[in-house]
Design a protein around this motif. Structure first.
Motif, PDB file in Angstrom:
ATOM      1  N   GLN A 233       0.837  -1.188   0.000  1.00  0.00           N
ATOM      2  CA  GLN A 233       0.000   0.000   0.000  1.00  0.00           C
ATOM      3  C   GLN A 233       0.875   1.241   0.000  1.00  0.00           C
ATOM      4  N   ALA A 234       0.254   2.359  -0.442  1.00  0.00           N
ATOM      5  CA  ALA A 234       1.030   3.600  -0.517  1.00  0.00           C
ATOM      6  C   ALA A 234       1.556   4.012   0.843  1.00  0.00           C
ATOM      7  N   THR A 235       0.807   3.712   1.909  1.00  0.00           N
ATOM      8  CA  THR A 235       1.237   4.127   3.254  1.00  0.00           C
ATOM      9  C   THR A 235       2.467   3.377   3.724  1.00  0.00           C
ATOM     10  N   ALA A 236       2.756   2.200   3.156  1.00  0.00           N
ATOM     11  CA  ALA A 236       3.915   1.403   3.586  1.00  0.00           C
ATOM     12  C   ALA A 236       5.121   1.596   2.700  1.00  0.00           C
ATOM     13  N   THR A 237       4.942   2.243   1.549  1.00  0.00           N
ATOM     14  CA  THR A 237       6.030   2.303   0.565  1.00  0.00           C
ATOM     15  C   THR A 237       7.198   3.153   1.051  1.00  0.00           C
ATOM     16  N   GLN A 238       6.930   4.399   1.465  1.00  0.00           N
ATOM     17  CA  GLN A 238       8.032   5.278   1.873  1.00  0.00           C
ATOM     18  C   GLN A 238       8.740   4.791   3.139  1.00  0.00           C
ATOM     19  N   PRO A 239       8.020   4.381   4.186  1.00  0.00           N
ATOM     20  CA  PRO A 239       8.751   3.892   5.374  1.00  0.00           C
ATOM     21  C   PRO A 239       9.636   2.687   5.066  1.00  0.00           C
ATOM     22  N   LEU A 240       9.112   1.737   4.247  1.00  0.00           N
ATOM     23  CA  LEU A 240       9.918   0.562   3.939  1.00  0.00           C
ATOM     24  C   LEU A 240      11.119   0.945   3.087  1.00  0.00           C
ATOM     25  N   ALA A 241      10.960   1.940   2.197  1.00  0.00           N
ATOM     26  CA  ALA A 241      12.095   2.422   1.409  1.00  0.00           C
ATOM     27  C   ALA A 241      13.169   3.015   2.313  1.00  0.00           C
ATOM     28  N   MET A 242      12.751   3.775   3.332  1.00  0.00           N
ATOM     29  CA  MET A 242      13.723   4.340   4.272  1.00  0.00           C
ATOM     30  C   MET A 242      14.456   3.248   5.024  1.00  0.00           C
ATOM     31  N   ALA A 243      13.742   2.182   5.419  1.00  0.00           N
ATOM     32  CA  ALA A 243      14.390   1.081   6.144  1.00  0.00           C
ATOM     33  C   ALA A 243      15.429   0.398   5.267  1.00  0.00           C
ATOM     34  N   VAL A 244      15.080   0.111   4.007  1.00  0.00           N
ATOM     35  CA  VAL A 244      16.033  -0.528   3.093  1.00  0.00           C
ATOM     36  C   VAL A 244      17.213   0.391   2.847  1.00  0.00           C
ATOM     37  N   HIS A 245      16.949   1.700   2.732  1.00  0.00           N
ATOM     38  CA  HIS A 245      18.038   2.654   2.523  1.00  0.00           C
ATOM     39  C   HIS A 245      19.031   2.611   3.673  1.00  0.00           C
ATOM     40  N   GLU A 246      18.544   2.548   4.915  1.00  0.00           N
ATOM     41  CA  GLU A 246      19.453   2.510   6.068  1.00  0.00           C
ATOM     42  C   GLU A 246      20.283   1.241   6.062  1.00  0.00           C
ATOM     43  N   LEU A 247      19.657   0.101   5.724  1.00  0.00           N
ATOM     44  CA  LEU A 247      20.408  -1.155   5.671  1.00  0.00           C
ATOM     45  C   LEU A 247      21.462  -1.098   4.573  1.00  0.00           C
ATOM     46  N   ALA A 248      21.119  -0.568   3.415  1.00  0.00           N
ATOM     47  CA  ALA A 248      22.084  -0.493   2.321  1.00  0.00           C
ATOM     48  C   ALA A 248      23.209   0.474   2.642  1.00  0.00           C
ATOM     49  N   THR A 249      22.874   1.601   3.294  1.00  0.00           N
ATOM     50  CA  THR A 249      23.912   2.563   3.677  1.00  0.00           C
ATOM     51  C   THR A 249      24.915   1.918   4.622  1.00  0.00           C
ATOM     52  N   ASN A 250      24.410   1.174   5.569  1.00  0.00           N
ATOM     53  CA  ASN A 250      25.301   0.488   6.522  1.00  0.00           C
ATOM     54  C   ASN A 250      26.151  -0.554   5.808  1.00  0.00           C
ATOM     55  N   ALA A 251      25.531  -1.277   4.793  1.00  0.00           N
ATOM     56  CA  ALA A 251      26.287  -2.316   4.081  1.00  0.00           C
ATOM     57  C   ALA A 251      27.401  -1.716   3.247  1.00  0.00           C
ATOM     58  N   VAL A 252      27.198  -0.519   2.679  1.00  0.00           N
ATOM     59  CA  VAL A 252      28.236   0.133   1.885  1.00  0.00           C
ATOM     60  C   VAL A 252      29.374   0.627   2.782  1.00  0.00           C
ATOM     61  N   LYS A 253      28.993   1.112   3.965  1.00  0.00           N
ATOM     62  CA  LYS A 253      30.016   1.638   4.878  1.00  0.00           C
ATOM     63  C   LYS A 253      30.777   0.536   5.603  1.00  0.00           C
TER      64      LYS A 253
END
Length: 653
Positions: free
Chosen positions: A547-567
């Motif tokens: 749903q649209a209400t879950a899209t942005q929060p889940l994107a932020m969560a994946v972004h944080e995990l990917a940022t940590n994986a790159v660092k």
């Protein structure tokens, strides 16, 4: 000319009045023949005729004075028409006589011949005027028509002899009959000429073209000036012209049959013809034909009416009506025509489709049948107020009302109302537009606007939290962190926009969020100078719609995990790998639950959990737990970080 009289015409002094031989019966017959020939050959008026007869006859009977009187219309007076031989001084006294006065008046009163000889003239009280003029013999005769009516008198007198003989009196009587017949003929001819003149004047005064046609030969016997004007021909050219030479499109036999049918029938017949003018132009005429008798012949009198313009106007009107019917019939909007009392007179197909009605069911019904009961009651009051004048029902554009279908269901319509008059009668027109879809679109737009407003507030709240929670020790690091997190929000926003904010597919979201970090990891591997491949990400799981209400929060969560994986994790070294797998499970409340696992391998060894809780961990917990109502757990294994996320689907933030 005056013919030569066969008998000798002795002069006044030849002594016949003293006993000389006079003409006998043979001479009288010859004289009558000459007089008759002269009368027939000479076209003279009544006075000229009297003088002609006197000039021919007087020498043979030794008469020197003549009296010819005509009866006036009152029947009581005689007017002198001709008086040859009357002395000039006596003319004024002879111009008028009363019936019964003097010898001529006596003959007129009695309708009988009046004779007088010298002895009687000397003694008769009526002979004052004859004695004064010296008359010695007198013979007067009434001029009578065939019915015995008085036309006038004819008299001969002599100042030289005492009496007229019996043969002469018979001659004078016959001459009087000839004169009377001639007068009748002249008067009849004059009356006929006057009648013909009146008829011709009447014929010409008729304001429409008239033709008289011989049904056998089809030739025009007579025509008036209006017909000449219509056809562009002169009168002489039209007279005798064959009707079939004027008619365009009908053969002679058909015309002849039509005219004979008129003669054989009774009353007037209506015909229609196409005729050709002298200039070649075709005209359509309506012909009113009637049988008439002229000079013993059965003819057809025709009155022509040029209907060319009327037919053209009727054709144009039919074409206009056809175009109007086509426009009304194909119009997407409903069109209703009603009487001033609100009775439906016409409804186009769009109305029938809109209301689910058959035309026969609508016509004659009150307009209230198209409205809910409450609106129908107000409609009755509205019409009653409008009947004071059509201007009060004009100009109601774009008024929104509820309409009622045949099954009782209602739907919104936009109504424009107007009126028009025909023959003093007022009619109403209504144009109805079904705005159901527009209303739905407006509602969707309103909902979308509220949703966008809500999303914008959420996004701004996330950005605000990002700015607030991002470490600020190093400005460059702070800027990069903020930029990355805002970019993650923008990518999620773009994904939602492409899907019209209905939501997003999980795999597309993961691919969009990981792609920038995979490029970053590939660059790091290239700079390391190893033979190992660049870091990779593997996605495994079914199709899941977020749903649209879950899209942005889940994107932020994946972004944080990917940022940590790159660092610090698998995306920081060549050969590193991130595996994201997911599946759906049933939750305790019956709703579906998304279970997603993030697992890293091939990155730097991990000594254990970090000694302090970083910003990324706080963002993960804030988005998954706070916004999505889910759960998140982190496993800091030596081989690499593993993160388990559980999110109930269908939750709204």
């Amino acid at each position: 000319m005056v013919p030569t009289v066969r008998a000798a015409a002795p002069g006044p002094g030849d002594g016949r009045h003293r006993g000389a031989a006079r003409p006998g019966p043979a001479e009288h017959q010859a004289l009558l023949l000459d007089v008759t020939r002269a009368i027939l050959e000479q076209d003279r008026d009544e006075a000229g005729l009297a003088r002609l007869v006197f000039d021919l006859v007087a020498p043979h009977i030794d008469a020197d004075i003549g009296f010819n009187y005509a009866a006036e219309a009152d029947g009581l007076t005689l007017r002198l028409v001709a008086g040859p031989g009357i002395p000039e001084e006596f003319l004024p006294g002879c111009e008028r006589l009363r019936v019964g006065q003097a010898f001529c008046g006596t003959a007129a009163a009695s309708r009988l011949p009046f004779l007088a000889d010298a002895a009687r003239i000397a003694e008769d009280a009526l002979a004052a005027l004859p004695r004064a003029m010296g008359m010695r013999a007198y013979a007067g005769h009434p001029l009578l028509d065939r019915r015995g009516g008085l036309l006038g008198t004819l008299a001969f007198a002599s100042t030289r002899r005492d009496r007229f003989s019996a043969g002469e009196i018979g001659l004078l009587r016959t001459l009087s009959d000839f004169v009377a017949l001639t007068w009748q003929r002249h008067r009849a001819e004059a009356a006929l000429r006057a009648s013909e003149a009146r008829f011709q004047a009447l014929f010409e005064s008729v304001p429409v073209p008239v033709a008289v046609v011989d049904p056998g030969t089809l030739r025009l016997v007579a025509c008036n000036g209006r017909l000449c004007e219509m056809l562009g021909h002169g009168r002489e050219a039209l007279r005798g012209m064959a009707l079939d030479s004027l008619d365009a499109g009908q053969d002679a036999e058909a015309l002849r049959a039509a005219l004979r049918a008129v003669v054989a029938g009774s009353g007037r017949s209506k015909l229609t013809r196409r005729v050709r003018r002298s200039d070649g132009a075709l005209r359509s005429v309506s012909v009113s034909a009637e049988a008439v008798t002229m000079d013993g012949r059965r003819l057809v009198s025709e009155t022509w009416l040029d209907i060319t313009e009327r037919l053209a106007a009727a054709a144009a009107l039919r074409a206009s009506e056809e175009r109007l019917r086509s426009v009304i019939g194909t119009a997407a909007d409903g069109i209703v025509v009603a009487s001033a009392e609100g009775r439906i007179l016409q409804a186009n197909p769009a109305v029938l489709r809109m209301f689910g009605q058959a035309e026969a069911e609508l016509l004659g019904q009150d307009l209230g049948i198209l409205m809910p009961p409450d609106d129908a009651a107000r409609h009755v009051d509205y019409l009653a107020a409008c009947r004071g004048g059509p201007a009060r029902v004009i100009g109601v554009p774009g008024r929104e009302l509820l309409a009622r279908r045949r099954d009782g269901s209602t739907f919104p319509v936009e109504v424009s109302v107007g009126s028009f008059e025909v023959g003093g009668e007022c009619f109403l027109t209504g144009i109805l537009r079904d705005v159901t879809e527009r209303k739905r679109a407006e509602e969707r737009q309103e909902l979308l606007m509220r949703e966008v407003n809500h999303r914008a507030r959420n996004a701004l709240a996330v950005v605000q939290a990002t700015l607030r929670l991002t470490p600020k020790e190093d400005a460059a690091t702070f800027a990069r962190a903020v930029e990355g997190r805002v970019s993650a929000l923008a990518r999620a926003q773009g994904l939602l926009t492409r899907e019209h904010w209905r939501g997003a597919e999980l795999r597309a979201l993961l691919q969009g969020e990981l792609a920038p970090f995979m490029a970053c990891g590939a660059g790091t591997a290239a700079r390391g100078g190893t033979d190992l491949p660049p870091p990779t990400a593997r996605l495994e799981g079914p199709s899941v719609w977020l749903q649209a209400t879950a899209t942005q929060p889940l994107a932020m969560a994946v972004h944080e995990l990917a940022t940590n994986a790159v660092k610090h994790g698998a995306l920081s070294l060549p050969g590193g790998e991130v595996t994201v797998c997911w599946h759906l499970a049933d939750g305790d409340d019956g709703r579906s639950v998304l279970r997603l696992r993030w697992a890293e391998a091939g990155g730097p060894a991990i000594a254990g959990p970090p000694t302090r809780r970083g910003f990324g961990s706080r963002v993960l917990e804030g988005t998954v737990r706070g916004q999505l109502g889910g759960a998140v757990s982190l496993d800091w294994a030596a081989a690499g970080l593993a993160c388990a996320i559980e999110v109930p689907l269908g939750r709204t933030a």
